[in-house]
Design a protein around this motif. Sequence first.
Motif, PDB file in Angstrom:
ATOM      1  N   GLU A   9       0.831  -1.218   0.000  1.00  0.00           N
ATOM      2  CA  GLU A   9       0.000   0.000   0.000  1.00  0.00           C
ATOM      3  C   GLU A   9       0.859   1.258   0.000  1.00  0.00           C
ATOM      4  OE1 GLU A   9      -4.021  -1.594   2.328  1.00  0.00           O
ATOM      5  OE2 GLU A   9      -2.495  -0.425   3.386  1.00  0.00           O
ATOM      6  N   ASN A  10       1.935   1.259   0.756  1.00  0.00           N
ATOM      7  CA  ASN A  10       2.798   2.437   0.788  1.00  0.00           C
ATOM      8  C   ASN A  10       3.440   2.695  -0.570  1.00  0.00           C
ATOM      9  OD1 ASN A  10       2.159   2.750   3.458  1.00  0.00           O
ATOM     10  ND2 ASN A  10       4.142   2.094   4.260  1.00  0.00           N
ATOM     11  N   ILE A  11       3.835   1.632  -1.276  1.00  0.00           N
ATOM     12  CA  ILE A  11       4.431   1.813  -2.603  1.00  0.00           C
ATOM     13  C   ILE A  11       3.368   2.279  -3.600  1.00  0.00           C
ATOM     14  CG2 ILE A  11       5.557   0.615  -4.519  1.00  0.00           C
ATOM     15  CD1 ILE A  11       6.981  -1.117  -2.479  1.00  0.00           C
ATOM     16  N   LEU A  12       2.174   1.680  -3.541  1.00  0.00           N
ATOM     17  CA  LEU A  12       1.099   2.092  -4.448  1.00  0.00           C
ATOM     18  C   LEU A  12       0.678   3.535  -4.186  1.00  0.00           C
ATOM     19  CD1 LEU A  12      -1.149  -1.119  -4.476  1.00  0.00           C
ATOM     20  CD2 LEU A  12       0.393  -0.296  -6.275  1.00  0.00           C
ATOM     21  N   ASP A  13       0.676   3.944  -2.942  1.00  0.00           N
ATOM     22  CA  ASP A  13       0.366   5.332  -2.615  1.00  0.00           C
ATOM     23  C   ASP A  13       1.376   6.273  -3.270  1.00  0.00           C
ATOM     24  OD1 ASP A  13      -1.163   7.300  -0.821  1.00  0.00           O
ATOM     25  OD2 ASP A  13       0.918   7.646  -0.219  1.00  0.00           O
TER      26      ASP A  13
END
Length: 459
Positions: free
Chosen positions: A364-368
């Motif tokens: 999720e942090n990378i996709l954000d």
Amino acid sequence: MFRLKDRPMAVQIWIILGIVLGLSFALNTLLFPVVLRYSFTNETYSRIEEAQEYILRYEDLEELSEELSDQKSVDHMFSPQKSNRPIHTVRHILLSEDGPLNSELPPEVLLQIIKEASKQQEEIKRYNRKIDKNEVFYVIRKVQIDGERVYLASYLWERYRNNLVKGTLRRLISLLIFILFISWIASIAITRYLTRPLVQLQSKVKDIALRKWESPVSLNRNDEIGKLGKSIDWMRLQLIEQDQKQQSFLQQVSHELKTPVMVIRSYVQSINDDIFPRGDMESSLNVIEEETKRLEERVHFLLNYTKYEYLSKHQLEREGFNMAEFISKTVNNFMWRNTDLNWELNFEPVKINGDREKLRISLENILDNQIRYASDTISIDLKNLSEESSEGFSSCIRIWNNGPAIEENILDKIFQKYKSGYQGKFGLGLAIAKLIVESHNGQIWVENENGGVAFYIKI
């Protein structure tokens, strides 16, 4: 229930030292008689052989034979009243083929000695036997008198050896008692020497626990206790630094939260009073919305900071799951955030064993990050490495977007804590992603490629 480790260090040292010394004293008391008896048995035989050598060197064997034939005791001949020679406790018998010339030994014993002498091949040989519960040690030596082969048998009773053992053992026990006493006194000095710096460290640790960490911990020694003191002082410095960072962090966060809250509150009160600070309702509500977003960002930072501290201290909860399905579900939750983006997904079937929840946070942090920078396209590829990886990796994830490239000067630092690129927020999201991937013994890196930015994750 008595537990040694619950007692003061001084008492522990005294008890341990007392047990060691007590066991040593008991062991020595048991072993010394055995060792001494063995050693003095050899000494007894050596004493007998020295007496024989003295006779052979200084005495006329013919005269000795005549005296023995006249039933004159050899024991009397070498008694202290007649000579001051140091071999007066040794008794002698001259044996010929006809039997003993003189002896006070029982006939059956003499007969056995004669048999042993006749069978003896060596020039000299040692023997021992029991006579009426008393042990006798004797040496048979071949000698010549007027060309005739005779045997010189010399013997000592065991009381000679036993007296040596008792006398020596008495002195050794006295010495051990003296050593125990000296050791007890030394243990008191050693205990005070060892426990004094530990008591000082205990006091310092209590002060540190009460946040009284201004004074350094210094013991002026380089042994293990000194190293412990240096470690405690290093901990003190780390706590001071951490406290300073915490104070600075709290002040910064308090200021960042206080300003938007004050603005929102004042605007809401003004609107309730039918006063519009920006001229009209819509403009005033836009200000409230902007401050709300600012407040949301600050809260998001706090959540990320707390999440990073939590993840760095907790172990993984592993389970087996399908990586392709896992990525698909995570991506579906992000598509709604920007409906103008084009998502290109290409997944190979992969099963891994890991912490599903923590890997979800990392993804999720990378996709954000991808959504924030992508122009119009995000591409995600999942490749199965089970058969071709020599390093034990089972999967490789490539997440690419066609946004601006990352500055070269921060490309190798993008995963560090509080490091952020262009338009970055807090520099914690990618640091959390790296922490989670590496806790799975994986690898994560980023590259500028194909007119965009690609993140790679190997699990």
